[in-house]
Design an enzyme around this catalytic site. Structure first.
Site, mmCIF file in Angstrom:
data_model
loop_
_atom_site.group_PDB
_atom_site.id
_atom_site.type_symbol
_atom_site.label_atom_id
_atom_site.label_comp_id
_atom_site.label_asym_id
_atom_site.label_seq_id
_atom_site.Cartn_x
_atom_site.Cartn_y
_atom_site.Cartn_z
ATOM 1 N N HIS A 1 28.047 -3.140 4.240
ATOM 2 C CA HIS A 1 28.444 -1.857 5.058
ATOM 3 C C HIS A 1 28.159 -0.704 4.387
ATOM 4 O O HIS A 1 28.722 -0.356 3.349
ATOM 5 C CB HIS A 1 29.714 -2.234 5.310
ATOM 6 C CG HIS A 1 30.668 -1.456 6.187
ATOM 7 N ND1 HIS A 1 31.148 -1.362 7.548
ATOM 8 C CD2 HIS A 1 30.870 0.238 5.976
ATOM 9 C CE1 HIS A 1 31.721 -0.424 7.776
ATOM 10 N NE2 HIS A 1 31.783 0.485 6.811
ATOM 11 N N CYS B 1 35.940 7.020 7.405
ATOM 12 C CA CYS B 1 37.146 6.822 7.391
ATOM 13 C C CYS B 1 37.867 8.058 7.269
ATOM 14 O O CYS B 1 37.721 9.047 6.344
ATOM 15 C CB CYS B 1 37.286 6.074 5.962
ATOM 16 S SG CYS B 1 39.181 5.482 6.024
ATOM 17 N N ASN C 1 28.155 5.738 9.029
ATOM 18 C CA ASN C 1 27.289 4.666 8.595
ATOM 19 C C ASN C 1 25.883 4.897 8.734
ATOM 20 O O ASN C 1 25.383 5.679 9.562
ATOM 21 C CB ASN C 1 27.636 3.657 9.413
ATOM 22 C CG ASN C 1 29.248 3.219 9.423
ATOM 23 O OD1 ASN C 1 30.004 3.721 9.754
ATOM 24 N ND2 ASN C 1 29.651 2.224 8.636
ATOM 25 N N HIS D 1 27.805 3.465 4.077
ATOM 26 C CA HIS D 1 27.648 4.819 4.588
ATOM 27 C C HIS D 1 26.708 5.601 4.190
ATOM 28 O O HIS D 1 26.086 5.296 3.055
ATOM 29 C CB HIS D 1 29.151 5.377 4.409
ATOM 30 C CG HIS D 1 30.143 4.858 5.239
ATOM 31 N ND1 HIS D 1 30.579 5.444 6.508
ATOM 32 C CD2 HIS D 1 30.696 3.690 5.024
ATOM 33 C CE1 HIS D 1 31.498 4.677 7.149
ATOM 34 N NE2 HIS D 1 31.774 3.524 5.941
ATOM 35 N N ARG E 1 34.104 1.356 16.570
ATOM 36 C CA ARG E 1 35.162 1.469 15.679
ATOM 37 C C ARG E 1 34.871 2.448 14.513
ATOM 38 O O ARG E 1 35.575 3.726 14.554
ATOM 39 C CB ARG E 1 35.412 0.177 15.268
ATOM 40 C CG ARG E 1 36.668 -0.107 14.468
ATOM 41 C CD ARG E 1 37.214 0.354 13.114
ATOM 42 N NE ARG E 1 36.036 -0.368 12.218
ATOM 43 C CZ ARG E 1 35.970 0.137 10.969
ATOM 44 N NH1 ARG E 1 36.445 1.185 10.486
ATOM 45 N NH2 ARG E 1 34.764 -0.443 10.190
ATOM 46 N N ASP E 2 34.262 2.213 13.460
ATOM 47 C CA ASP E 2 34.134 3.162 12.435
ATOM 48 C C ASP E 2 33.437 4.472 13.000
ATOM 49 O O ASP E 2 33.933 5.575 12.618
ATOM 50 C CB ASP E 2 32.967 2.353 11.518
ATOM 51 C CG ASP E 2 32.889 3.192 10.088
ATOM 52 O OD1 ASP E 2 33.516 4.356 10.046
ATOM 53 O OD2 ASP E 2 32.875 2.101 9.069
HETATM 54 P P1 HMG Z 1 53.127 2.604 7.721
HETATM 55 O O1 HMG Z 1 53.460 4.023 8.025
HETATM 56 O O2 HMG Z 1 53.357 2.402 6.284
HETATM 57 O O3 HMG Z 1 53.663 1.617 8.735
HETATM 58 O O4 HMG Z 1 51.376 2.507 7.995
HETATM 59 P P2 HMG Z 1 54.861 0.764 8.807
HETATM 60 O O5 HMG Z 1 54.893 -0.552 8.468
HETATM 61 O O6 HMG Z 1 56.117 1.522 7.898
HETATM 62 O O7 HMG Z 1 55.441 1.042 10.369
HETATM 63 C C1 HMG Z 1 55.894 2.306 10.558
HETATM 64 C C2 HMG Z 1 55.515 2.434 12.368
HETATM 65 O O8 HMG Z 1 53.981 2.095 12.361
HETATM 66 C C3 HMG Z 1 56.253 1.423 13.033
HETATM 67 O O9 HMG Z 1 56.529 2.218 14.177
HETATM 68 C C4 HMG Z 1 55.229 0.340 13.359
HETATM 69 O O10 HMG Z 1 55.681 -0.475 14.275
HETATM 70 C C5 HMG Z 1 54.057 1.077 13.227
HETATM 71 P P3 HMG Z 1 57.671 2.539 14.756
HETATM 72 O O11 HMG Z 1 58.997 1.707 14.475
HETATM 73 O O12 HMG Z 1 58.019 3.832 13.641
HETATM 74 O O13 HMG Z 1 57.643 3.135 15.951
HETATM 75 N N1 HMG Z 1 52.815 0.061 12.901
HETATM 76 C C6 HMG Z 1 51.958 -0.116 13.831
HETATM 77 N N2 HMG Z 1 51.377 0.543 14.953
HETATM 78 C C7 HMG Z 1 50.564 -0.102 15.590
HETATM 79 N N3 HMG Z 1 49.490 -0.944 14.760
HETATM 80 C C8 HMG Z 1 49.823 -1.508 13.713
HETATM 81 C C9 HMG Z 1 51.071 -0.932 13.130
HETATM 82 N N4 HMG Z 1 51.582 -1.079 11.844
HETATM 83 C C10 HMG Z 1 52.552 -0.474 11.753
HETATM 84 N N5 HMG Z 1 49.024 -2.332 13.129
HETATM 85 C C11 HMG Z 1 49.678 1.346 8.760
HETATM 86 C C12 HMG Z 1 50.808 1.452 7.683
HETATM 87 C C13 HMG Z 1 48.922 0.320 7.949
HETATM 88 C C14 HMG Z 1 49.963 1.087 10.205
HETATM 89 C C15 HMG Z 1 48.726 2.537 8.643
HETATM 90 O O14 HMG Z 1 48.583 3.162 7.270
HETATM 91 C C16 HMG Z 1 47.469 2.749 9.328
HETATM 92 O O15 HMG Z 1 47.463 2.539 10.549
HETATM 93 N N6 HMG Z 1 46.178 2.791 8.818
HETATM 94 C C17 HMG Z 1 45.075 2.536 9.359
HETATM 95 C C18 HMG Z 1 44.081 3.117 8.560
HETATM 96 C C19 HMG Z 1 42.720 2.885 9.247
HETATM 97 O O16 HMG Z 1 42.665 2.611 10.273
HETATM 98 N N7 HMG Z 1 41.460 3.278 8.441
HETATM 99 C C20 HMG Z 1 40.286 3.259 9.106
HETATM 100 C C21 HMG Z 1 39.906 1.675 9.111
HETATM 101 S S1 HMG Z 1 39.237 1.069 7.453
HETATM 102 C C22 HMG Z 1 37.725 1.715 7.048
HETATM 103 O O17 HMG Z 1 37.164 2.605 7.925
HETATM 104 C C23 HMG Z 1 36.908 1.077 6.140
HETATM 105 C C24 HMG Z 1 35.798 0.239 6.696
HETATM 106 O O18 HMG Z 1 35.047 0.929 7.546
HETATM 107 C C25 HMG Z 1 35.061 -0.146 5.424
HETATM 108 C C26 HMG Z 1 34.472 0.814 4.652
HETATM 109 O O19 HMG Z 1 33.723 1.798 5.080
HETATM 110 O O20 HMG Z 1 34.994 1.015 3.557
HETATM 111 C C27 HMG Z 1 36.261 -1.085 7.300
HETATM 112 MG MG MG Z 2 33.254 2.223 7.164
#
Ligand code: HMG
Ligand code: MG
Length: 303
Positions: free
Chosen positions: A206, A239, A248, A208, A15-16
């Site tokens: 966690h 990210c 990481n 990095h 994932r990450d």
């Molecule tokens: P948005 O554009 O504000 O979403 O994005 P929305 O609610 O306005 O919806 C827009 C469109 O996205 C719609 O589709 C929704 O259905 C779709 P349309 O009608 O236009 O066809 N949608 C989705 N599709 C699939 N799965 C979903 C989903 N939600 C809405 N869950 C959103 C908001 C949260 C979706 C977007 O910002 C996003 O996907 N962000 C993900 C960011 C991400 O993955 N970051 C990395 C993970 S976190 C990380 O790495 C940190 C961690 O490792 C810890 C650390 O190190 O800090 C965990």
């Molecule tokens: Mg991370």
């Protein structure tokens, strides 16, 4: 404090490790990577994410990855919102990982909501997940530093963790998203969390490794009583919305250090190296973990 005899590694490489990868890794290669990691003895793993394919195309094959990789182990899928939880319910996965940042600016960049907007959305979702018997982990980003707001107040981190405890989560994974924490800060924050959080809440760290501090931070957390660590095979990771952050801490480096210290993990280091061999040709970055490079050098000398 006495160090633990045993540590649980939560492998986050699939994932990450792959969410920030420039090359789109084929689903079949991801599945082979996950299977090799499991063969090495990994018991808990973040498999993939239910996020927007427009925001993170690297995770757009989540459904297929899950359908091939579920077993009796604790396999997590990240889900930031209602749509993500709906997709989780359509799958057979029973372990959710929600994610929220301490800082509003990072949460906005990552999830397009402020932290409190995310909390309002997640509270009823977590309650429903718990009613249905799911295991829920909450990943807390920018717990030390935010790329946009700088140093975070540790009481703000504690307060966010307590909010998630009140929501009913089983685990908190507290993250140094951009790899800026030093071992002193790691010890201080995790000691505070250990002291104030409920003893029934699992607590993972966690890190990095942007500035080469991650392994030292793992040791500092061991001293603070932490016995669960997120890490990524090959040290992959980052990210897409955290500028400057690198991978990481590498699982093989953590496992080596723990085993040398007499701490059990249940993971076979040689098989872990084989898992990294599976993914290495499909990623754009060279594998920089110490244990992987040493293994490759030894193989070359012996051939
Ligand atoms: P948005 O554009 O504000 O979403 O994005 P929305 O609610 O306005 O919806 C827009 C469109 O996205 C719609 O589709 C929704 O259905 C779709 P349309 O009608 O236009 O066809 N949608 C989705 N599709 C699939 N799965 C979903 C989903 N939600 C809405 N869950 C959103 C908001 C949260 C979706 C977007 O910002 C996003 O996907 N962000 C993900 C960011 C991400 O993955 N970051 C990395 C993970 S976190 C990380 O790495 C940190 C961690 O490792 C810890 C650390 O190190 O800090 C965990
Ligand atoms: Mg991370």
């Amino acid at each position: 404090m006495e160090l633990p005899n045993r540590v649980t590694i939560i492998e986050v490489g699939p994932r990450d490790g792959l969410q920030n990868e420039r090359l789109l890794v084929e689903t079949s290669n991801k599945i082979q990577f996950i299977q090799k990691l499991k063969a090495a003895g990994i018991q808990e793993m973040e498999l993939t994410s239910f996020v927007s394919p427009k925001w993170v195309p690297q995770m757009s094959d989540a459904k297929e990855v899950i359908s091939h990789c579920l077993d009796e182990r604790r396999n997590f899928v990240l889900t930031p919102n209602r749509k993500g939880v709906e997709r989780l319910y359509e799958s057979a996965c029973k372990n959710a990982a929600v994610f929220v940042a301490v800082s509003d600016s990072f949460n906005k960049k990552n999830i397009n909501k402020t932290t409190s907007e995310s909390l309002s959305e997640l509270e009823p979702l977590i309650a429903d997940l718990k009613r249905k018997g799911y295991f829920v982990r909450a990943c807390i980003s920018t717990a030390f530093y935010c790329p946009y707001e700088g140093k975070m107040d540790e009481n703000k981190v504690l307060s966010l963790c307590r909010t998630f405890e009140d929501f009913g989560v089983d685990e908190l994974s507290v993250a140094d998203t951009i790899g800026m924490a030093n071992p002193h800060e790691a010890y201080e924050l995790f000691s505070l969390l250990k002291h104030h959080l409920r003893s029934t809440t699992l607590l993972a760290a966690h890190f990095h490794d942007t500035r080469g501090m991650a392994l030292a931070n793992v040791f500092a957390c061991l001293e603070a009583g932490v016995d669960r660590f997120d890490s990524s095979a090959g040290g992959l990771g980052g990210c897409p919305f955290a500028p400057g952050a690198t991978g990481n801490v590498a699982t093989e480096d953590v496992v080596y250090m723990l085993h040398q210290m007499g701490i059990q993990t249940g993971i076979q280091l040689d098989q872990l190296i084989e898992a990294v061999d599976v993914i290495a040709p499909h990623v754009s970055r060279p594998i920089e973990s110490k244990q992987y490079r040493l293994a490759k050098k030894t193989q070359t000398l012996n051939s």
